[in-house]
Motif scaffolding. Structure first.
Motif, PDB file in Angstrom:
ATOM      1  N   ASP A   1       0.812  -1.230   0.000  1.00 19.55           N
ATOM      2  CA  ASP A   1       0.000   0.000   0.000  1.00 19.55           C
ATOM      3  C   ASP A   1       0.844   1.278   0.000  1.00 19.55           C
ATOM      4  O   ASP A   1       0.700   2.144   0.850  1.00 19.55           O
TER       5      ASP A   1
ATOM      6  N   HIS B   1       0.981   3.337  -2.721  1.00 19.08           N
ATOM      7  CA  HIS B   1       0.102   4.323  -3.372  1.00 19.08           C
ATOM      8  C   HIS B   1       0.851   5.511  -3.979  1.00 19.08           C
ATOM      9  O   HIS B   1       0.437   6.665  -3.798  1.00 19.08           O
TER      10      HIS B   1
ATOM     11  N   ASP C   1      -0.726  -2.397  -4.541  1.00 23.94           N
ATOM     12  CA  ASP C   1      -0.865  -0.948  -4.472  1.00 23.94           C
ATOM     13  C   ASP C   1       0.479  -0.222  -4.401  1.00 23.94           C
ATOM     14  O   ASP C   1       0.679   0.670  -3.585  1.00 23.94           O
TER      15      ASP C   1
ATOM     16  N   HIS D   1      -5.360  -0.824   5.492  1.00 25.53           N
ATOM     17  CA  HIS D   1      -4.492   0.313   5.806  1.00 25.53           C
ATOM     18  C   HIS D   1      -4.275   0.500   7.306  1.00 25.53           C
ATOM     19  O   HIS D   1      -4.198   1.617   7.798  1.00 25.53           O
TER      20      HIS D   1
END
Ligand SMILES: [Mn+2]
Length: 418
Positions: free
Chosen positions: A9, A11, A48, A200
């Protein structure tokens, strides 16, 4: 003893605001530098890596330069797709980077006789065996788990890592109660380490048959809740896992993406003018120098409109006092006099989800996949697709064609239109 990094994650490209954009890529660079410094044997990214499947080339360039450096130091990077890496047309930046030899996808398999057979990827240096299931679009990966041939995976010997990008029913944080998750029994048993992504929130979990199920949480994201949590002091970073023929040590490495300060204010029983005055006083007392300020303003005003509060002025004051960025959450602020907000939520994504869910029941459709939860998810997916902007140098015609193609892909109409 060997070491690998478990990260998820990231991103990259989630932030468009220049200050945050810079911090985001800097945090990624620092994380990669730490991997080099710690001389880890490989890096595993559990989905991600980028915020969208076709990200802005500026952020790709920065990220690739850093990953190339890592690779040139002899540290391979293994990845699985996250829900954000997915594109409706099938080719994402992850595939481009794999073609270029920057990263290696480890989730590979075939459906044979209605069973999904996964192939282990063996890290050449450590002989660790990696296997995983990528996320596709929302919820679709659960289909893969349903037909997964777990037995052959469980029977394999050696040091085994299972990588996945899904929430698990058993370890679901309360705030994600509406998120679609899968039961842990979908995963093969007895692996040495379960490297998760998608959730998350950082967590280290264990259940009989499933020791060491770990979610590192995000490194740095553009989501409001993540900002608030980081500002409140939630640690962000990744894991370094030391292993021989079994896991010896799991260590969390903190990457402080920024200094933050969190300020919450309840405006209930006050009018807009009072709130403005009080906020100005309280905010001016905060030490915001070189910090990201996360403001959460909530409650129901007894008088005046929410727009009577001059947030622009308040933000400016904080910037003048040295804050580097203000994240303002006033989704929970309403007014008694002008109660028009019906859908409330913590952030835009939640509001959108709730809106679709509530509205879908009032729409008459015959197609099953457009109804209820399924329809709401599809609408969300379509919104995500349509949100893509025209790229620099992309003609209007090409943009239209791309949007049409992605739209058709999202709605899975290509078969129908052929
Ligand atoms: Mn994510």
């Amino acid at each position: 003893m060997y070491k690998f990094v478990h990260i998820a994650d990231i991103h990259l490209g989630a932030n468009r605001e220049p200050t945050l954009e810079k911090l985001e890529i800097e945090t990624f660079r620092k994380a990669m530098d730490k991997c080099i410094e710690e001389r880890v044997d490989f890096i595993l990214i559990c989905g991600d890596l980028f915020h969208v499947g076709i990200p802005d080339l500026g952020v790709v360039k920065e990220a690739v330069a850093k990953m190339k450096e890592v690779k040139d130091k002899g540290i391979p990077i293994y990845v699985i797709y996250g829900s954000h890496d997915y594109t409706p047309t099938g080719t994402s930046i992850i595939d481009v980077l794999e073609s270029a030899g920057i990263i290696t996808k480890i989730a590979k398999g075939k459906v044979i006789n209605d069973k999904l057979k996964l192939e282990f990827f063996i890290d050449p240096k450590t002989k660790a065996k990696l296997v995983g299931i990528s996320a596709r679009k929302i919820g679709l990966e659960s289909k893969y788990y349903e037909i997964l041939d777990r037995e052959s995976l469980e029977n394999e010997d050696g040091f085994k890592i299972f990588a996945f990008h899904s929430g698990l029913n058993e370890f679901k944080p309360a705030y994600l109660s509406q998120m679609e998750t899968i039961p842990i029994s979908y995963l093969p048993k007895g692996f040495d380490y379960y490297a998760g992504g998608h959730i998350h929130d950082r967590s280290e979990n264990s259940l009989p048959g499933y020791e060491k199920v770990v979610f590192p949480g995000p490194l740095f994201t553009g989501y409001g809740r993540d900002f608030e949590q980081t500002a409140k002091g939630e640690k962000r970073g990744f894991y370094i896992v030391s292993f021989s023929d079994k896991v010896e040590k799991i260590e969390f490495v903190e990457m402080k993406p920024f200094e933050g300060i969190y300020f919450e204010y309840d405006a209930s029983y006050k009018n807009a003018l009072q709130v403005q005055k009080e906020l100005k006083e309280k905010l001016s007392e905060l030490d915001v120098k070189d910090k990201i300020v996360a403001l959460k303003i909530k409650g129901e005003l007894s008088g005046g409109k929410t727009s009577d509060i001059d947030f622009f002025q308040l933000k400016n004051m904080l910037i003048e006092n040295g804050a580097i960025y203000i994240y303002l959450n006033r989704h929970g602020l309403t007014s008694k006099e002008y109660a028009t907000v019906k859908i409330m939520g913590e952030d835009i994504a939640t509001i959108e989800r709730k809106l679709f869910k509530e509205s879908i029941s009032s729409i008459k459709v015959s197609n099953e996949s457009l109804k209820d939860e399924k329809g709401a998810l599809l609408a969300l997916e379509l919104l995500k697709t349509l949100r893509q902007e025209q790229k620099l140098n992309e003609s209007k015609k090409d943009y239209e064609a791309r949007m049409q193609e992605h739209g058709i892909g999202t709605l899975q109409l290509s078969e129908v239109l052929k």
